[in-house]
Scaffold this motif. Structure first.
Motif, PDB file in Angstrom:
ATOM      1  N   LYS A   1     -45.226  19.597  -8.143  1.00  0.00           N
ATOM      2  CA  LYS A   1     -43.702  19.285  -8.091  1.00  0.00           C
ATOM      3  C   LYS A   1     -43.317  18.367  -9.485  1.00  0.00           C
ATOM      4  O   LYS A   1     -43.240  18.837 -10.512  1.00  0.00           O
TER       5      LYS A   1
ATOM      6  N   GLU B   1     -63.613  13.001  -8.955  1.00  0.00           N
ATOM      7  CA  GLU B   1     -62.464  12.838  -9.868  1.00  0.00           C
ATOM      8  C   GLU B   1     -62.755  11.663 -10.813  1.00  0.00           C
ATOM      9  O   GLU B   1     -63.193  10.664 -10.184  1.00  0.00           O
TER      10      GLU B   1
ATOM     11  N   VAL C   1     -71.243  13.781  -5.520  1.00  0.00           N
ATOM     12  CA  VAL C   1     -72.597  13.757  -4.562  1.00  0.00           C
ATOM     13  C   VAL C   1     -73.117  14.926  -4.478  1.00  0.00           C
ATOM     14  O   VAL C   1     -72.405  16.022  -4.017  1.00  0.00           O
TER      15      VAL C   1
HETATM   16  P1  FDA Z   1     -58.379  15.741  -1.216  1.00  0.00           P
HETATM   17  O1  FDA Z   1     -58.633  17.218  -1.957  1.00  0.00           O
HETATM   18  O2  FDA Z   1     -57.234  15.164  -1.601  1.00  0.00           O
HETATM   19  O3  FDA Z   1     -59.338  14.857  -1.989  1.00  0.00           O
HETATM   20  C1  FDA Z   1     -60.662  15.413  -1.762  1.00  0.00           C
HETATM   21  C2  FDA Z   1     -61.626  14.668  -2.878  1.00  0.00           C
HETATM   22  O4  FDA Z   1     -62.825  14.639  -2.646  1.00  0.00           O
HETATM   23  C3  FDA Z   1     -61.372  14.788  -4.311  1.00  0.00           C
HETATM   24  O5  FDA Z   1     -61.088  13.704  -4.739  1.00  0.00           O
HETATM   25  C4  FDA Z   1     -62.594  15.451  -4.601  1.00  0.00           C
HETATM   26  O6  FDA Z   1     -62.780  15.407  -6.144  1.00  0.00           O
HETATM   27  C5  FDA Z   1     -63.600  14.656  -3.867  1.00  0.00           C
HETATM   28  N1  FDA Z   1     -64.833  15.418  -3.665  1.00  0.00           N
HETATM   29  C6  FDA Z   1     -65.027  16.695  -2.806  1.00  0.00           C
HETATM   30  N2  FDA Z   1     -66.392  16.996  -2.986  1.00  0.00           N
HETATM   31  C7  FDA Z   1     -67.048  15.822  -3.545  1.00  0.00           C
HETATM   32  C8  FDA Z   1     -68.344  15.321  -3.816  1.00  0.00           C
HETATM   33  N3  FDA Z   1     -69.423  16.258  -3.424  1.00  0.00           N
HETATM   34  N4  FDA Z   1     -68.566  14.301  -4.477  1.00  0.00           N
HETATM   35  C9  FDA Z   1     -67.513  13.570  -4.898  1.00  0.00           C
HETATM   36  N5  FDA Z   1     -66.336  13.587  -4.590  1.00  0.00           N
HETATM   37  C10 FDA Z   1     -66.087  14.688  -3.987  1.00  0.00           C
HETATM   38  N6  FDA Z   1     -49.280  18.986   1.566  1.00  0.00           N
HETATM   39  C11 FDA Z   1     -48.242  18.707   2.097  1.00  0.00           C
HETATM   40  O7  FDA Z   1     -48.148  18.520   3.191  1.00  0.00           O
HETATM   41  N7  FDA Z   1     -47.097  18.695   1.462  1.00  0.00           N
HETATM   42  C12 FDA Z   1     -47.178  18.973   0.054  1.00  0.00           C
HETATM   43  O8  FDA Z   1     -46.018  18.985  -0.356  1.00  0.00           O
HETATM   44  C13 FDA Z   1     -48.396  19.411  -0.428  1.00  0.00           C
HETATM   45  N8  FDA Z   1     -48.455  19.826  -1.816  1.00  0.00           N
HETATM   46  C14 FDA Z   1     -49.616  20.082  -2.594  1.00  0.00           C
HETATM   47  C15 FDA Z   1     -49.836  20.110  -3.564  1.00  0.00           C
HETATM   48  C16 FDA Z   1     -50.841  20.736  -4.501  1.00  0.00           C
HETATM   49  C17 FDA Z   1     -50.961  21.011  -5.840  1.00  0.00           C
HETATM   50  C18 FDA Z   1     -52.135  20.533  -3.489  1.00  0.00           C
HETATM   51  C19 FDA Z   1     -53.374  21.307  -4.101  1.00  0.00           C
HETATM   52  C20 FDA Z   1     -52.385  20.368  -2.210  1.00  0.00           C
HETATM   53  C21 FDA Z   1     -50.854  19.815  -1.722  1.00  0.00           C
HETATM   54  N9  FDA Z   1     -50.681  19.603  -0.358  1.00  0.00           N
HETATM   55  C22 FDA Z   1     -49.648  19.183   0.217  1.00  0.00           C
HETATM   56  C23 FDA Z   1     -51.975  19.351   0.419  1.00  0.00           C
HETATM   57  C24 FDA Z   1     -52.589  17.912   0.551  1.00  0.00           C
HETATM   58  O9  FDA Z   1     -52.503  17.640  -0.693  1.00  0.00           O
HETATM   59  C25 FDA Z   1     -53.994  18.026   1.218  1.00  0.00           C
HETATM   60  O10 FDA Z   1     -53.738  18.396   2.473  1.00  0.00           O
HETATM   61  C26 FDA Z   1     -54.576  16.724   0.945  1.00  0.00           C
HETATM   62  O11 FDA Z   1     -54.641  16.445  -0.331  1.00  0.00           O
HETATM   63  C27 FDA Z   1     -55.746  16.432   1.588  1.00  0.00           C
HETATM   64  O12 FDA Z   1     -56.374  15.295   1.454  1.00  0.00           O
HETATM   65  P2  FDA Z   1     -57.946  15.174   1.611  1.00  0.00           P
HETATM   66  O13 FDA Z   1     -58.178  13.614   0.989  1.00  0.00           O
HETATM   67  O14 FDA Z   1     -58.697  15.454   2.673  1.00  0.00           O
HETATM   68  O15 FDA Z   1     -58.627  15.994   0.332  1.00  0.00           O
END
Ligand code: FDA
Ligand code: NAD
Length: 426
Positions: A51, A39, A94
Motif C-alpha cells: 500500500k 531480515e 536459523v
Molecule cells: P511475518 O511474515 O510478518 O514475519 C516472519 C519473520 O520470520 C520474517 O521476518 C522472516 O524473515 C523471519 N523468518 C522466517 N524464517 C526464519 C528463519 N529460519 N530464521 C530467521 N528468521 C526467519 N494482513 C492484513 O490483515 N491486512 C493487510 O492489509 C495485509 N497486507 C499485507 C501485505 C503484504 C505485502 C503481505 C506480504 C502481507 C500482508 N498481510 C496483511 C498479511 C500480514 O502481513 C501477515 O499475516 C503478518 O505479517 C504475519 O506476521 P508473522 O509475524 O506471523 O509473519
C-alpha cells in the motif's frame, strides 16, 4: 560459540514486534529476550508494503512503519529495542532447531539457547516454479513478501511507467498491487484461475463491484487461466507471458501473488503440525510446553467456530503474539485465546472489513451502486460473518461486536430489510 536467553522470538515480522512490546509491558529484564530475524531491519508492519510503500508520491519508508504503529501503539525502532535491553539479532537465518536441547543453530554457526521459544517465522511466497513454470527469477518478475521484495518492486515500477504489467493471482497481493500499479500509471492485466477476484472470501456479487471499478481504471481481467510460460528477450528480461488458454500478454513487469506456505520446515518431525502450520492449543503453546507459535505459522483453536484455523492476517499475528507472551509470563491468570477472525483491505479509496466466517447463505445490504454496502453470512440459523465496505468507525465496531455474538437469525428477509441497522440496533 553460543548465547543463552530466557526468551527467544524466532522471526522478526509483525508478530515478533507485538510480542516484544508485550514482553516489556509484562516486565522482561535486560538481556533476557532476543529476536532472531533473517531480515536486516527491525520488525515492521508488513501490510504497508503493498500500500503506502508503493505510492508514487511520498511513499512510506522505514522507520515510519516499524511495529507497533499499525495498532496505534509505540513505534519500536532499533533504538527502542536497545533501550529496553532486547537483543535484535538481524540478518541471521536459523538453519536448524533442536527442541529437545532447546537450541537454535544460525547459518553463521552460532548456537542460541532458550528457556521459552516463540516461533514467529511467518510464511514464504509460493513460487511459480512450484506450479511447473520456470524463469521467475528474471529481474522484472516480482514477488512481494518482505522489504527487499517491495524495494525491488518499487524500483522496477519506476522504470515501467506507461508500460504494461501482468499481475498473476487474484487474491490480496494481486488486488492491492494492481491498484498500486494503476496509481503509478502502469497498464495492468490480472490473470487468475478463478471466475472472480478474491475467491477465498468474496462472493461473485462483491467481487464484481470491485472488478467493475478496476475495469473503469483500465485493468484487464483474464480469468479462468494461468501462466504457461514467460517470453524473454536475449538479455533474459521478461517481455511477455503466454497463458494456458493460448493467449499472450506483453509485459514490462510481472507481479506474482499466488499464495503462501508457512515456514514450518525447522520443526517438522519435532512439533505437531496441522493445517499446514504448527499446531498450538488455546494458549498458543505447541506440542512442546516450552515452545509457542504465533502469527501466520500457527494453527490455533478459533473458539467461536469450534475448530482450528491458520489465519494469514495481521490482526491475528498481533493478537496471538500478545496472548502467547501473556501465557508465558502470567500462566496462571491468562485465559484461553478467544479470537474473532478479522480481515481487511484498502485499495484506491475503498476500504472494507470482514469479521467471522464466510459460510452459509449470504444476505446483502446497502447500495452496490454507491460507496457503502455489505453482506452477512448466515449458517445454521446464526449470523457467522459480516462484510462492510465504506463504513464508519462505529459501523465497523458494530459488525465486529455483533458477529462475535453469533445472533440467531429466524427470518432472512427481515435481516435483509434491516441491513446495517440490524447490527447498529443490537
Ligand atoms: P511475518 O511474515 O510478518 O514475519 C516472519 C519473520 O520470520 C520474517 O521476518 C522472516 O524473515 C523471519 N523468518 C522466517 N524464517 C526464519 C528463519 N529460519 N530464521 C530467521 N528468521 C526467519 N494482513 C492484513 O490483515 N491486512 C493487510 O492489509 C495485509 N497486507 C499485507 C501485505 C503484504 C505485502 C503481505 C506480504 C502481507 C500482508 N498481510 C496483511 C498479511 C500480514 O502481513 C501477515 O499475516 C503478518 O505479517 C504475519 O506476521 P508473522 O509475524 O506471523 O509473519
Ligand atoms: P491469496 O491466497 O490471497 O491469493 C492467491 C491467489 O493466487 C488466488 O486467489 C488465485 O487467484 C491465485 N492462484 C493460485 N494458484 C495460481 C496459479 N498457479 N497461477 C495463477 N494464479 C494462481 O495469496 P496472495 O494474494 O499471494 O497473498 C499472500 C499472503 O499475503 C496471504 O497470506 C494474504 O493473506 C497476505 N496478504 C493479505 C493482505 C490483506 O489482508 N489485506 C494483503 C496482502 C497480502
Amino acid at each position: 560459540m553460543g548465547r543463552a536467553f530466557v526468551y527467544v522470538i524466532l522471526g522478526g515480522g509483525v508478530a515478533a514486534g507485538y510480542a516484544a512490546l508485550e514482553f516489556t509491558k509484562k516486565g522482561v529484564s535486560n538481556g533476557e529476550l532476543c529476536i532472531i530475524s533473517e531480515e536486516s531491519v527491525a520488525p515492521y508492519e508488513r501490510p504497508a508494503l503493498s500500500k503506502g510503500f508503493l505510492l508514487p508520491e511520498a511513499p512510506a519508508r522505514l522507520p515510519a512503519f516499524h511495529t507497533c504503529v499499525g495498532a496505534n501503539e509505540e513505534r519500536l525502532t532499533p533504538k527502542w529495542y536497545k533501550e529496553h535491553g532486547i537483543e535484535l539479532i538481524l540478518g541471521t537465518r536459523v538453519k536448524s532447531a533442536d527442541i529437545r536441547r532447546k537450541t537454535l543453530l544460525t547459518a553463521a554457526g552460532e548456537t542460541i539457547s532458550y528457556k521459552f521459544l516463540i516461533i514467529a517465522t511467518g510464511a514464504r511466497a509460493l513460487k511459480l516454479e512450484e506450479f511447473g513454470v520456470s524463469g521467475s527469477d528474471a529481474e522484472n518478475v516480482c514477488y512481494l513478501r518482505d522489504l527487499a521484495d517491495a524495494t525491488r518492486l518499487a524500483d522496477v515500477m519506476q522504470t515501467s511507467t506507461g508500460g504494461n504489467a501482468v499481475v498473476i493471482g487474484g487474491g490480496y497481493i494481486g488486488m492491492e498491487v494492481a491498484a498500486s500499479l494503476v496509481i503509478n500509471k502502469i497498464n495492468v492485466s490480472m490473470v487468475f484461475p478463478e471466475p472472480h477476484c478474491m475467491g477465498r472470501l468474496f462472493t461473485p456479487k462483491i467481487a464484481s463491484y470491485y472488478e467493475e471499478f478496476y475495469k473503469s481504471k483500465g485493468v484487464n481481467f483474464v480469468k479462468g487461466t494461468v501462466l504457461s510460460s514467460f517470453v524473454f528477450d536475449p538479455e533474459g528480461k521478461v517481455t511477455g507471458v503466454d497463458l494456458k488458454d493460448g493467449s499472450s500478454l506483453p509485459a514490462d513487469l510481472v507481479v506474482v501473488g499466488i499464495g503462501i506456505r508457512p515456514n514450518t520446515g525447522l520443526f517438522e518431525g519435532q512439533l505437531t503440525l496441522e493445517k499446514g502450520g504448527i499446531k498450538v492449543n488455546s494458549l498458543l503453546q505447541t506440542s512442546n510446553s516450552s515452545v509457542y507459535a504465533v502469527g501466520d505459522v500457527a494453527s490455533f483453536p478459533v473458539k467461536i467456530f469450534g475448530e482450528s484455523r491458520r489465519l494469514e492476517h495481521v490482526d491475528a499475528a498481533r493478537k496471538s503474539a500478545r496472548h502467547a507472551v501473556a501465557a508465558i509470563m502470567e500462566p496462571d491468570t491468562t485465559p484461553e485465546f478467544d479470537y474473532l477472525p478479522f480481515f481487511y483491505s484498502r485499495v484506491f479509496s475503498f476500504s472494507w472489513q470482514f469479521y467471522g466466517d464466510n459460510l452459509g447463505e449470504v444476505i446483502y445490504f446497502g447500495d452496490f451502486s454507491g460507496t457503502s454496502f455489505g453482506a452477512y453470512w448466515v449458517h445454521k440459523g446464526h449470523l457467522v460473518g459480516s462484510f462492510l465496505e465504506g463504513g464508519s468507525k462505529e459501523e465497523y465496531e458494530a459488525i465486529a461486536r455483533v458477529t462475535r455474538l453469533k445472533p440467531a437469525i429466524d427470518d432472512l428477509s427481515e435481516l435483509e430489510r434491516q441491513g446495517l441497522g440490524f447490527v447498529v440496533g443490537l
